[in-house]
Scaffold this active site. Structure first.
Site, PDB file in Angstrom:
ATOM      1  CB  ALA A   1      -3.083  58.753 121.084  1.00 35.21           C
ATOM      2  CE  LYS A   2       1.371  51.130 117.337  1.00 33.52           C
ATOM      3  NZ  LYS A   2       0.224  50.202 117.216  1.00 33.52           N
ATOM      4  CB  VAL A   3      -1.494  55.625 124.571  1.00 29.74           C
ATOM      5  CG1 VAL A   3      -0.990  55.794 125.999  1.00 29.74           C
ATOM      6  CG2 VAL A   3      -1.710  56.992 123.919  1.00 29.74           C
TER       7      VAL A   3
ATOM      8  CE1 TYR B   1      -1.832  47.908 120.635  1.00 26.91           C
ATOM      9  CE2 TYR B   1      -1.598  50.160 121.418  1.00 26.91           C
ATOM     10  CZ  TYR B   1      -1.766  49.262 120.366  1.00 26.91           C
ATOM     11  OH  TYR B   1      -1.874  49.717 119.089  1.00 26.91           O
TER      12      TYR B   1
END
Length: 314
Positions: free
Chosen positions: A163-165, A169
């Site tokens: 998932a690009k959460v 980052y």
């Protein structure tokens, strides 16, 4: 050559919760849940000027589908359909008269309840702006220098890295800043088992004896859309590709190394830690892949026209 962050140049309008609003009016409250806890999902998408002069968005559907999947994984209910979001991306380009741009959809938990267990309304914004080469034009041409980070890439059962959460980052930011402080352009993170996972914001490929090797999706890497595109492109070129765990010493002794991602596109690596990669310059296969990729995204290869969206998806 050192990478440095770049200011975002303001445009006329952003899309916010269903409407185009002036840049300066796209605001959220300081008690917005995501600002405190990091629960948001996002995408990075590029549009490129096509031969007919129109902007064409590269793999728009795939990006919006990944946004949907990321939201599902972390329990954010998207209040808009994929068609709505695809159209909104196109609308931001049109409203700002952009022929090429970076597009940033973001879905986040708004204000209301506070605390870890809060379930507030999901808000969605989409911004677009002009952005050049993420790792610099010189880096694209001559290659960048990377260091192996002292930090470990988030694990598969820690933060669900497919998932690009937004919160994930922090891991990338800390690794990137460490690399910059030490005089490098980018960081490479190892996974919990010590295998090379990815860079702070890019997937990695190495070339050895004419074969491309890249970490498999079963590891803690993001399922990059540029990565998937390059796998198709390499197969089309007849290049053998192996997806498997990748060790640090294999990277050190590779003939070529390149990173890929929406922002970074295809960026060669000329050095990792103390080791010069190949001849210390962009390698021949990397150059070939980079040129082909840029031809495709700019609409110069009709065979890949289905990857370019220049009108509303129906």
């Amino acid at each position: 050559m050192r990478y440095s962050a770049r200011m975002v140049k303001a445009v006329e309008k952003l899309w916010m919760n269903g409407s185009l609003v002036p840049w300066d009016e796209a605001r959220v409250h300081v008690l917005t849940h995501t600002l405190h806890y990091g629960l948001a999902v996002f995408e990075g998408i590029r549009a490129y000027t096509q031969p007919d002069g129109r902007p064409g968005i590269f793999r728009l559907r795939e990006h919006i589908a990944r946004l949907r999947d990321s939201a599902k994984v972390v329990g954010l209910a998207l209040p808009y359909s994929e068609d709505d979001l695809c159209q909104a991306c196109l609308d931001t380009l049109s409203a700002n008269e952009l022929k090429s741009a970076y597009i940033r959809p973001l879905a986040f938990m708004g204000a209301g309840e506070m605390g870890i267990g809060a379930r507030n309304k999901t808000e969605v914004t989409i911004a677009s702006w002009t952005w050049g080469s993420y790792l610099g034009d010189e880096g694209m041409a001559k290659g960048i220098r990377c260091r192996i980070s002292s930090l470990t890439r988030v694990g598969t059962n820690m933060l669900m890295p497919k998932a690009k959460v937004s919160g994930h980052y922090v891991n990338s930011i800390m690794a990137k800043q460490e690399a910059l402080r030490d005089g490098y352009d980018e960081a490479l993170l190892l996974d919990g088992q010590g295998f090379v996972a990815e860079a702070s914001g890019e997937n990695i490929f190495i070339v050895r004896d004419g074969v491309c090797i890249t970490p498999s999706l079963g590891t803690s890497i993001l399922a990059g859309i540029t990565r998937a595109s390059l796998l198709t492109l390499l197969a089309d070129e007849g290049v053998a590709v192996v997806e498997r765990p990748l060790t640090r010493d294999e990277v050190y002794t590779a003939d070529e190394v390149f990173l890929c991602g929406t922002a970074a596109e295809v960026t060669p690596v000329r050095q990792v830690d103390h080791c010069v990669i190949g001849e210390g310059a962009r390698g021949p296969l990397t150059a070939r892949v980079q040129k082909r990729y840029l031809d495709i995204v700019h609409g110069r290869e009709p065979g890949f026209a289905h990857w370019i969206t220049t009108h509303a998806a129906k």
